[in-house]
Design an enzyme around this catalytic site. Sequence first.
Site, short mmCIF file in Angstrom:
data_model
loop_
_atom_site.label_atom_id
_atom_site.label_comp_id
_atom_site.label_asym_id
_atom_site.label_seq_id
_atom_site.Cartn_x
_atom_site.Cartn_y
_atom_site.Cartn_z
N ASP A 281 -13.43 -7.31 39.52
CA ASP A 281 -13.21 -5.95 40.02
C ASP A 281 -13.78 -5.87 41.43
O ASP A 281 -14.48 -6.78 41.90
CB ASP A 281 -13.79 -4.90 39.08
C1 BGC Z 1 -11.57 -0.13 40.06
C2 BGC Z 1 -10.34 -0.87 39.57
C3 BGC Z 1 -9.30 -0.95 40.65
C4 BGC Z 1 -9.90 -1.57 41.88
C5 BGC Z 1 -8.91 -1.72 43.02
C6 BGC Z 1 -12.03 -0.65 41.40
O1 BGC Z 1 -13.01 0.19 41.93
O2 BGC Z 1 -12.60 -0.25 39.10
O3 BGC Z 1 -9.84 -0.24 38.42
O4 BGC Z 1 -8.20 -1.68 40.19
O5 BGC Z 1 -10.98 -0.76 42.32
O6 BGC Z 1 -8.50 -0.51 43.51
#
Ligand code: BGC
Length: 729
Positions: A281
């Site tokens: 993530d």
């Molecule tokens: C979130 C994810 C997301 C990623 C990219 C993160 O902060 O937890 O769910 O896909 O950002 O935007």
Amino acid sequence: MPTQNHLIKAPFDPSPYADMVEELLNKMTVAEKVGQINLECVDDFEGLTEWNLGSPAEEGSIMDKLRRGCVGAVICRGFEKNTKLQQIAVKESRLGIPLLFGYDVIHGHRTIFPIPLGTASTWDPSILEKTEEFAAKEAYSDGINWVFAPMIDLCRDPRWGRVAEGAGEDPLLASLIAQAKVKGFQTVNPDTGYPYVAAGFKHYCGYGLSEGGRDYDACSINEQTLMMDYMKPYAAAVDAGAMNAMSSFNVLNGEVVTASRYYLTEILREKFGFGGFVVSDYGSVAELIEHRVAGDLKDAASIAITAGVDMDMASGTYLDHCEALYKDDSRFAEAIDEAVRRILSVKFALGLFEHPYNEEHPEFTASSESIELAREVARKSAVLLENKNGTLPLDKSKKYLLLGQLADSLRNMIGTWALCSPELPHHTVKGAMEEGNYSFVYHVGYPMDESEWDADLRASQFDEVLSLADECDGVIFVCGEPESWSGECSGSATLEIPGIQTELLRKLKEKGHRVTSVLMCGRAVACREISELSDALLLAWHNGSEGGAAVCDCIFGDCNPSGRLPITFPYHVGQIPIHHALLSSGRPRERYGRYRNCTAEPLYPFGYGLSYSEIRYNGAVIDNPTLSADDTLRVRVEIENLSDIPVCETVQAYFKDNVSSVPTPERKLCGFAKAELAPHSKVEVALLIPASRFALMTRDLREIVESGEFTLFIGHDSTCKLSLPFTIE
Ligand code: BGC
């Protein structure tokens, strides 16, 4: 036309691409390998001049990195932008390896469907396969070839803001939805023969257990419940052929997931059979330092890559340190090679070496079909919570006071995680009532931020509302939370809706007005007072770009509400965690498990939802009441529509293992089926329930079906009483 259909068979198997991958790998320098495991976020340049890519000569600019093969994937949308970036990667880098373009497509892309917790209320995986097919096409036409979706974290704590993004509390419902969504996203593009986009399920694993509902916080749960419930949707997404998984930010049972070889490799790959690649993530590889399990960034990179994180999202840690790691130690070199193989396999499986550039299809974007689907899904996602004295449907010939700031706010109708502006047409409730030529007057009613109205302003505004209500035949009160109160980093310590809204409702009721409340929210809320005061209460969630029209369809009777709660609604935040599959206590919960100041029961149970019809369950039969553990239980249920209008009923089945070697839930969802009933008709609904759904998890984590006596409960929601015995031999 393509000669072959490259539909991903489940689970995703990289072996057909192994020779091509190996050939390419052998040509790559270490720096190029490290480039493949690096995901850059370049979406920030939207609106800035000249792509904001920097010049090729400027070291460290995106342009420079792309040409040197230092980027394997980017977070970016936009047909032209992505085509341009792809051209640089394909034509100007030494090996011409195409890029993956990842993006969050959580509940639609340009056409926005209700938030996922809302669409889970349809209890209809097949329609959700469709929504994701439409979303995939819109995303593809916008330059995207990989979605950070579906989000399938099971959650039983609605304080957590991200509960809005998932399918609620139940592993079976969430798993069926996860499978449908993966399949929908990975629909094959008939022009190329390859899937439009790769699906990346997230956030693996256990993120929905964040302690206290605080986002990113540690999670702990016994491994039996973790495997039996929380892991099921991820395993289902693997089985459906997902090509990508995103690792989660959190600590789970004493390990940071980003650093956990146990969860990322032993469970995800070796047990579930996942053959795609894992992306971290956002920034979470570098966050291993904040977790204090890595001393510096090089250490963080070494831990994550050996745990099984194949691609680093946006922290730059792999890019900066993996080349040195590769040279330091063959263990790291092997892990990096393996990560590159997995990423290249997905690029081959998506057909990117043959078709690196997406095609623009303006006809995919906000097509009349997708808008119609958004309206249909929004109708089916709405849950009728109360309908006292047949208040609904409303009479279209009467005049109404439409009340509430939420009735006139498109952003709040649409919900969290809708990153691109939705395409027209779109409706708020007010917009839809105007377009439908309903007779109404509108008043804002309350501010979203209560502190904006001091006592004097409140009193004068409420007086205005009351005199407008006197001129109308009824009130439609749109209440609840704004979309920004749910989603990432939006935990809530309370679950009540703002006091000013309840105060206004109380005033209306004191004057004897008939009030239909429409509740917009991104979580299960503790709406006891609203439900007691309202004559009718429709839960609309944040229901997407056609949400307003769908609300009108429901309250004015153009459709018969059929949504069912995918999550338990508590009376009070203090009851959390509360869900339908609690383990039995040694003493009756109603008496001994109650709180001094609150019942042990929820406000609305899992599976609950009314319609405008009376449905009667006439009886049920099990055709094979004695079966073996690898058999399927065959159940027939007769239901009857006693009303004058068609209705859709969701027949639900729950089971109890009467005596088992480990404690098991009092009841747990094991099957459901939807049935359409014409006015005054009866139908027989068949439920086929694989006996594997009656399994339990032993202390040593074996999932087994024990022989013995079981009870099946059948009916309208998780409190259903109709019960039948069956035996597993
Ligand atoms: C979130 C994810 C997301 C990623 C990219 C993160 O902060 O937890 O769910 O896909 O950002 O935007």
